[in-house]
Design a protein around this motif. Structure first.
Motif, PDB file in Angstrom:
ATOM      1  N   SER A 126      22.575  20.882  45.367  1.00 19.36           N
ATOM      2  CA  SER A 126      21.394  20.224  45.924  1.00 19.36           C
ATOM      3  C   SER A 126      21.720  19.422  47.163  1.00 19.36           C
ATOM      4  CB  SER A 126      20.772  19.294  44.867  1.00 19.36           C
ATOM      5  OG  SER A 126      21.697  18.288  44.481  1.00 19.36           O
ATOM      6  N   GLY A 127      23.004  19.247  47.474  1.00 16.03           N
ATOM      7  CA  GLY A 127      23.382  18.469  48.648  1.00 16.03           C
ATOM      8  C   GLY A 127      23.737  19.318  49.841  1.00 16.03           C
ATOM      9  N   ASP A 128      23.430  20.594  49.803  1.00 16.54           N
ATOM     10  CA  ASP A 128      23.788  21.474  50.915  1.00 16.54           C
ATOM     11  C   ASP A 128      22.734  21.419  52.018  1.00 16.54           C
ATOM     12  OD1 ASP A 128      25.935  22.114  49.432  1.00 16.54           O
ATOM     13  OD2 ASP A 128      25.638  24.281  49.475  1.00 16.54           O
ATOM     14  N   ALA A 129      23.200  21.560  53.257  1.00 16.39           N
ATOM     15  CA  ALA A 129      22.314  21.584  54.419  1.00 16.39           C
ATOM     16  C   ALA A 129      22.942  22.450  55.499  1.00 16.39           C
ATOM     17  CB  ALA A 129      22.068  20.168  54.944  1.00 16.39           C
ATOM     18  N   ALA A 130      22.101  22.976  56.361  1.00 21.23           N
ATOM     19  CA  ALA A 130      22.593  23.747  57.498  1.00 21.23           C
ATOM     20  C   ALA A 130      23.133  22.796  58.549  1.00 21.23           C
ATOM     21  CB  ALA A 130      21.469  24.592  58.082  1.00 21.23           C
TER      22      ALA A 130
END
Length: 789
Positions: free
Chosen positions: A524-528
């Motif tokens: 849930s902490g992933d981002a581009a």
């Protein structure tokens, strides 16, 4: 039937105009079908050239969001692959690969070649043995040995002239030496377009310093006695052990299918839709030719009456006319082979399906057999009705009449009307599909992209950005020179660099943290993550809704800063103001100085995902895409931009320059040529039907019918045919258009507006086609019509 065939050839030779029109009409329909069948056979029906290809599976992730699923394209996070590789028992072999390149071969600026990185046991899994040399060793797969490379058969022939002593020689790829250890057989070309293969090593793990997620493609060969369902169940259970998946794939299902289905399955719906469209075109062509043959049979009524009077039976007359139909069909199919012979290469290049690139499509015995069978079927299809009509000669009327002046029986009139109804129904199905795709396109184009693509030119520098200038001061100097040249071009308002342009996906992604939050373990902490220059927001028209954009003060030696999008603020801060918060990305703690409107990166039909933007000067590398905003027509700037880049470095000849708005429109627009051709053909048939009644209309006028009466008669009869044809077509369309549902966006396959507007539009075209020749026929001198009675 040989005498009948010879006679048919003589008869057709006496009517070159009729023969030419009929053959060209059939050639268009048969040729389009042969072309599509050539592609479908090569792509969907021909098995992969590996041992037991049905046991080779492709394993991917399928997010619930269909747009994300299409963008992911069957890939998995490398964390999932590592978990499956360590613990799966359903597969005898499991391997990952990733397409790479283009590489500079032998020297910078040399011929660019594409390739792939492959993991251990990749070639053994596929059952491929090299034609020369060997595959990779365990040390080479671990990255502990010297650089090595495998060549494709084609590259071996082109670059080394098929020299059998090539094994052991050194090849320069992107400035680094690699030893050639083998040449793969000519039949092997997986993944498509690869000319070199290199060991795939160095995937990041949780023990390293990076938390970046890589995406790879995974293939596996099932263990003996294991089925696809059992393998899917096992991999689903093991997926829970995988770490750090991006948000849009965190809850994704495991997608297991054969490798053939993965490579080409996505093309099946569109190819079958195209085949159905050209099938309807062939149906319309057959109806057109049948109409011509019915009219020709009416002109030849005296001939048939004489033959019948001399003893020719009904079956003899039918056989003669069927022979003529078969000759026309064979000539049409033969002429139609020109379409795939000349158009296959063009179709493969122009097709909007990336999976088709690199597929070997050609005319072979299977395609010729299909074309021959198609010729026989079409000959029967359009020949039976005219043959039946002509096999009932009316002897007295026929013998009395002079050639070409026989009347038209009610039977033949009904037959021609039936053919028009058939064409109306077929055309309506085609137009309904085109209408749904058009509505879907307009809905898609109305989506808020988050930026302004108008008057923007995009540039991808190809291999330069990945090799020569990606790292170090050379990149800084080159890009500074290029940007200065571009900014000086007439009409240029601003220039910016970025990792990747909108709607083209993400360059990279990773796990981030906000302030002092604990690192998430569920993805849930992933981002581009993207690097952009300060002019990016102005150039692409991306609004900064909170805080400030980057400025020239955000230098490499300055305070680390970042800008996030609205989706990031919603995900990590509950929609609150992110300015002033700190984000930890790729090990660096950055202060958030601004928030932008969501920019769609994954596609028009995919919702925005969290994104962190960092200044290009603080990224440690030079981004590889350029955006230019111009005050002029962007198409006029494409060639000056190419020249400016070549002047900065002649090796930049492969840079791709394009008008961003045109590129986006091209990728979204569906093909509607078949439906438009059908509408034009329909207008011609209706015009022919009315023109053939010129004689009847002249008689009616001579007997006192007014112009309004004749016009009303023609329009009402045309409307009757339209109602019948439209009714049949709507029912058929309800069934046929359901196959379009996966190609539509924001529109259902039974969209009420489309199912109302399209029949009305077709009715207007059909009635208009009837009115124009009817008005012309009303001007005929009644005495001309009476002389024929």
């Amino acid at each position: 039937m040989l005498p009948d065939l010879r006679y048919a050839l003589r008869q057709l030779a006496r009517s070159p105009g009729f023969t030419l029109v009929a053959v060209l009409t059939l050639a268009l329909g048969a040729g389009a079908n042969s072309l599509l069948f050539s592609v479908i056979y090569a792509v969907l029906l021909r098995p992969l050239p590996y041992p037991d290809p049905d046991r080779i599976l492709s394993v991917g992730l399928a997010p619930e969001d269909q747009a994300s699923a299409r963008r992911l394209g069957g890939q998995v996070s490398h964390w999932a692959y590592l978990a499956w590789q360590d613990e799966s028992r359903s597969f005898a072999e499991l391997a990952a690969y990733r397409q790479a390149g283009p590489f500079d071969a032998d020297r910078p600026g040399g011929e660019p070649i594409t390739g792939a990185y492959v993991t251990r046991r990749f070639f053994a899994l596929l059952g491929v043995q090299p034609a020369l040399g060997r595959t990779f060793t365990a040390d080479e797969q671990q990255g502990t040995g010297p650089g090595v490379v495998l060549l494709s058969y084609g590259l071996w022939q082109r670059r080394f002239g098929g020299d059998s002593g090539v094994v052991g020689r050194t090849m320069i790829l992107d400035g680094e030496p690699a030893t050639i250890v083998g040449v793969l057989p000519a039949s092997f070309g997986f993944p498509g377009g690869a000319s070199v293969w290199r060991p795939f090593f160095g995937l990041p793990t949780s023990g390293g310093k990076t938390w970046t997620t890589f995406f790879v493609r995974v293939v596996g060969r099932l263990a003996p006695g294991v089925g696809m369902t059992q393998a899917r169940t096992e991999l689903t259970g093991l997926l829970a052990h995988a770490k750090f998946s991006l948000p849009f794939v965190r809850d994704a299902a495991v997608d297991v299918m054969t490798l053939h289905e993965r490579l080409y399955g996505s093309t099946r719906p569109l190819l079958l839709i195209l085949l159905g469209a050209v099938g309807f075109l062939l149906l319309i062509a057959c109806a057109n030719v049948a109409s011509l043959l019915v009219a020709r049979a009416a002109v030849r009524q005296r001939e048939f009456a004489i033959r019948a009077a001399l003893g020719a039976g009904r079956h003899r007359l039918m056989r003669q006319l069927l022979a003529e139909s078969m000759v026309l069909a064979i000539l049409g199919a033969g002429a139609g082979l020109v379409v795939p012979a000349l158009g296959l290469r063009l179709f493969m290049r122009a097709a909007p399906l990336r999976a088709l690139q690199g597929v070997d499509v050609h005319l072979d015995a299977v395609v010729l057999a299909f074309t021959t069978g198609l010729a026989v079927l079409t000959g029967v299809a359009f020949g039976v009705a005219p043959a039946l009509a002509a096999s009932h000669p009316r002897l007295v009327e026929g013998l009395k009449s002079r050639a070409g002046q026989a009347g038209v029986s009610a039977h033949r009139a009904r037959l021609r009307e039936g053919l028009v109804v058939t064409e109306l129904a077929a055309a309506l199905v085609l137009l309904m599909g085109a209408g749904l795709l058009t509505r879907s396109l307009f809905t898609l184009l109305a989506v808020d992209l988050g930026f302004d693509p108008g008057h923007v030119v995009g540039v991808h520098l190809g291999r330069l950005s990945s090799y020569k200038y990606r790292q170090g001061p050379a990149g800084t100097v080159f890009y500074a020179a290029v940007l200065d040249r571009l900014a000086a071009l007439p009409g240029v308002a601003s220039v910016a660099v970025a990792d990747i342009l909108p709607l083209e996906g993400f360059a990279r992604s990773g796990t981030v943290r906000v302030d002092d939050a604990a690192p998430p373990t569920d993805g849930s902490g992933d981002a581009a993550l993207s690097a952009v220059s300060p002019e990016y927001f102005k150039t692409l028209g991306v609004p900064v809704v909170r805080g400030r954009p980057f400025t020239s003060a955000d230098r490499a030696d300055g305070a680390p800063v970042a800008i996030v999008n609205a989706a990031f603020a919603r995900r990590f801060l509950g929609g609150g103001d992110p300015v002033g918060h700190r984000v930890i990305a790729e090990g660096a703690k950055r202060t958030i100085v601004g928030e932008t409107k969501d920019v769609l990166q994954m596609g028009r039909d995919a919702s925005a995902t969290p994104q962190v933007l960092v200044p290009a000067s603080q990224a440690g590398y030079t981004p590889g895409a350029i955006a230019i905003r111009t005050k002029l027509d962007p198409e006029r700037l494409v060639e000056p931009v190419r020249r400016a880049i070549r002047e900065a470095d002649p090796d930049a000849a492969d840079a791709r320059v394009f008008a961003l708005e045109s590129e986006l429109a091209k990728s979204a627009a569906p093909q509607r040529d078949s439906a438009l051709l059908a509408a034009v053909g329909l207008a011609g048939v209706m015009a022919y039907l009315v023109a053939h009644r010129t004689h009847e209309i002249g008689v009616r006028v001579a007997l006192g019918a007014g112009r309004g009466d004749v016009l009303r008669l023609v329009v009402l009869e045309g409307a009757r045919l339209v109602v019948v044809g439209a009714g049949i077509g709507v029912i058929a369309a309800l069934a046929v258009t359901r196959v379009l549902k996966n190609l539509l966006f924001g529109v259902t396959a039974t969209d009420p507006l489309t199912f109302v507007v399209v029949p009305l539009l077709l009715a207007a075209v059909a009635v208009g086609a009837a009115v124009v020749p009817a008005r012309r026929a009303m001007k005929v001198d009644p005495m001309v019509a009476l002389r024929h009675e």
